[in-house]
Design a protein around this motif. Structure first.
Motif, PDB file in Angstrom:
ATOM      1  N   MET A 263     -28.186  65.885  11.597  1.00  0.00           N
ATOM      2  CA  MET A 263     -28.603  65.215  12.829  1.00  0.00           C
ATOM      3  C   MET A 263     -27.441  64.492  13.501  1.00  0.00           C
ATOM      4  N   VAL A 264     -27.579  64.301  14.793  1.00  0.00           N
ATOM      5  CA  VAL A 264     -26.703  63.419  15.556  1.00  0.00           C
ATOM      6  C   VAL A 264     -27.546  62.200  15.919  1.00  0.00           C
ATOM      7  N   GLU A 265     -27.149  61.055  15.406  1.00  0.00           N
ATOM      8  CA  GLU A 265     -27.946  59.834  15.561  1.00  0.00           C
ATOM      9  C   GLU A 265     -27.236  58.838  16.462  1.00  0.00           C
ATOM     10  N   ASN A 266     -27.980  57.867  16.922  1.00  0.00           N
ATOM     11  CA  ASN A 266     -27.427  56.787  17.731  1.00  0.00           C
ATOM     12  C   ASN A 266     -27.179  55.575  16.855  1.00  0.00           C
ATOM     13  N   ARG A 267     -25.910  55.259  16.628  1.00  0.00           N
ATOM     14  CA  ARG A 267     -25.568  54.084  15.835  1.00  0.00           C
ATOM     15  C   ARG A 267     -25.880  52.808  16.609  1.00  0.00           C
ATOM     16  N   PHE A 268     -26.152  51.743  15.862  1.00  0.00           N
ATOM     17  CA  PHE A 268     -26.432  50.443  16.464  1.00  0.00           C
ATOM     18  C   PHE A 268     -25.226  49.939  17.247  1.00  0.00           C
ATOM     19  N   VAL A 269     -24.011  50.253  16.785  1.00  0.00           N
ATOM     20  CA  VAL A 269     -22.810  49.748  17.457  1.00  0.00           C
ATOM     21  C   VAL A 269     -22.487  50.506  18.740  1.00  0.00           C
ATOM     22  N   GLY A 270     -23.266  51.551  19.056  1.00  0.00           N
ATOM     23  CA  GLY A 270     -23.150  52.137  20.381  1.00  0.00           C
ATOM     24  C   GLY A 270     -22.743  53.589  20.468  1.00  0.00           C
TER      25      GLY A 270
END
Length: 404
Positions: A263-270
Motif C-alpha cells: 500500500m501507499v499510505e498517508n503518513r501523519f507527518v505529511g
C-alpha cells in the motif's frame, strides 16, 4: 549542558543504529544509560542485545518478554474495533509503539531516570507515536531524539562512528540495507530503498512471513476460532493464551499465503509512503471477528462501529493511544462486545480467508424470521412492509412533486 539528563532509558534493539545511539548518549551528555529491549515477537534472540549493552558499559539492562501483554492489552482491544487504517492496514507497527513507550516510562520511574530516548528518524511516524505516549504518561519527561540532533546524516558516517568507538558491526550491516524492516508478533513491515517506486512489483525475497499464494498448499485448511466478548480465546476448541493464539494463526496464515499488503499510505507527518505489510494471523483474526459480530451484534451497533472505526484507526496510526478520545472510543467499542461470543469456522486457501460457518448462543440470527418458506413466526406480516416503504418514500415523492 545545564539541562543535560543524568540518566536516560533507551529503547534498545541491539542493532547498529541503537548501539551507536547508546555510545552517542554517553559521549554527548555524559549521562548514565539504561537499556530496554522488548520481545514483542519479532523472532530474534535478544540475549546478544544484553551482551552488547554490557560491553558498552551499561549497568542497568532490561530485556523483557512482553508478547502476552502486547496481544492482550493492545492488539486485542484494537481488533475489537475491526481496525483498519485507510481501509487496509492492520496497524502492526503503530500498535507496538505505545507499549514500548509505556514500559520505558515505567523503567524510568523505577530507576530514577530523568529522560527517555528512541531511535526513530525525523521523517517517520514513530517519533510522533513514541513522544506523544511519553508525554501522556509523564508530562515532565525529557525526550532525546538523536536523529533530530546529531550530524550523522549518512550510513557512511554511522559506520565511521561505530568503528571509531569500537562498536561491533555485523558483516551484513556494513553494506547499504536494500530496505528497512520492522517486525513483531502481529506483523512484519518493509519499506524504503528498493520499495520506493510504487510501480515496481516487490521481489519475492522481501516477503518474510508468508508464502506466496502460488506456493501455498493446494489443500485448503479449516480452522475454528472461539470468541468471548470480542476476543479470540480458542483454536479448534483448545483454550489458548492471546499470544499463543496469534502465533498459531500466524503459522496457518504463513502456510496459506494470507495477509500480504502492498500500500501507499498517508503518513501523519505529511508525506506518502509505500510499505509492504505481512499480517498473516491478524488477517485471519480480523475476518473471523467480523464474522462472529455478524450474528451477535445489533445492526445499529454494527453500523455505528463501522462509522467510528476510521477515526479510531487514525488515532492509533497517529500515536494517540493514550489520548482521552481513544479511551472514550474504546469504552464504547468494549460495551458493544458484551455478547460477541461464539465460534467461527474458516477455510484458508491460497491467500484467501473464507468464512464458512458461524455459531453463537448469543446469536441474533433467526431462520424462522428470515426463511422464504412457511414460517412459525406469527408476528411478521408481509403487508406491514407497504406502509414502511411508503413512509420512507415520502421525502422522495415530495421532492419530485414540488421540484419536478
Amino acid at each position: 549542558m545545564a539541562d543535560s539528563p543524568k540518566k536516560v532509558v533507551l529503547a534498545y534493539s541491539g542493532g547498529l543504529d541503537t548501539s551507536i545511539i547508546l555510545r552517542w548518549l554517553q559521549d554527548t551528555y555524559r549521562c548514565e544509560v539504561v537499556t530496554f529491549t522488548a520481545d514483542l515477537g519479532q523472532g530474534e534472540d535478544l540475549e546478544p542485545a544484553r551482551k552488547k549493552a554490557e560491553m558498552l558499559g551499561v549497568k542497568e539492562i532490561f530485556v523483557e518478554d512482553l508478547r502476552e501483554e502486547f496481544v492482550r492489552d493492545f492488539v486485542f482491544p484494537m481488533f475489537r474495533a475491526n481496525t483498519l487504517y485507510e481501509g487496509t492496514y492492520l496497524l502492526g507497527t503503530s500498535i507496538a509503539r505505545p507499549l514500548i513507550a509505556q514500559r520505558q516510562i515505567e523503567i524510568a520511574e523505577m530507576t530514577g531516570a530523568d529522560a527517555v530516548c528512541h531511535g526513530a528518524t525525523g521523517k517517520g511516524n514513530d517519533q510522533v507515536r513514541f513522544e506523544l505516549s511519553y508525554y501522556a504518561l509523564k508530562p515532565d519527561i525529557k525526550i532525546i531524539a538523536p536523529w533530530r540532533e546529531w550530524n550523522l546524516s549518512s550510513r557512511t558516517a554511522l559506520l565511521e562512528y561505530a568503528e571509531k568507538n569500537q562498536i561491533p558491526i555485523a558483516k551484513d550491516k556494513r553494506g547499504e540495507a536494500p530496505f528497512s524492516v520492522d517486525a513483531n508478533l502481529l506483523h512484519a513491515s518493509s519499506e524504503g530503498k528498493v520499495l520506493e517506486d510504487p510501480w515496481a512489483e516487490p521481489e519475492d525475497y522481501i516477503w518474510s512471513r508468508t508464502l506466496s499464494p502460488e506456493e501455498a498448499s493446494d489443500i485448503p485448511a479449516y480452522v475454528e476460532i472461539g470468541f468471548e466478548k470480542g476476543d479470540a480465546v480458542s483454536i479448534d476448541g483448545e483454550k489458548l493464551s492471546p499470544a499463543t493464539i496469534l502465533t498459531r494463526l500466524n503459522q496457518l496464515g504463513h502456510d496459506h499465503g494470507i495477509g500480504r499488503l502492498d500500500m501507499v499510505e498517508n503518513r501523519f507527518v505529511g508525506m506518502k509512503n509505500r510499505g509492504l505489510y505481512e499480517t498473516p494471523g491478524g488477517t485471519i483474526l480480523h475476518v473471523a471477528h467480523r464474522a462472529i459480530e455478524s450474528v451477535t451484534l445489533d445492526r445499529g451497533m454494527t453500523h455505528l462501529k463501522d462509522e467510528l472505526m476510521p477515526r479510531y484507526a487514525t488515532l492509533i496510526y497517529n500515536g494517540f493511544w493514550f489520548s482521552p478520545e481513544r479511551q472514550m472510543l474504546q469504552a464504547a467499542i468494549d460495551y458493544s462486545q458484551q455478547d460477541v461470543t461464539g465460534r467461527v469456522r474458516l477455510k484458508l486457501y491460497k491467500g484467501n480467508t473464507i468464512v464458512v460457518g458461524r455459531d453463537s448462543e448469543k446469536s441474533l440470527y433467526s431462520a424462522d424470521w428470515v426463511t422464504f418458506e412457511e414460517s412459525a413466526v406469527a408476528d411478521y406480516d408481509h403487508k406491514d412492509a407497504a406502509g414502511f416503504i411508503k413512509l420512507n418514500a415520502l421525502r422522495l415523492r415530495l421532492k419530485k412533486m414540488l421540484q419536478g
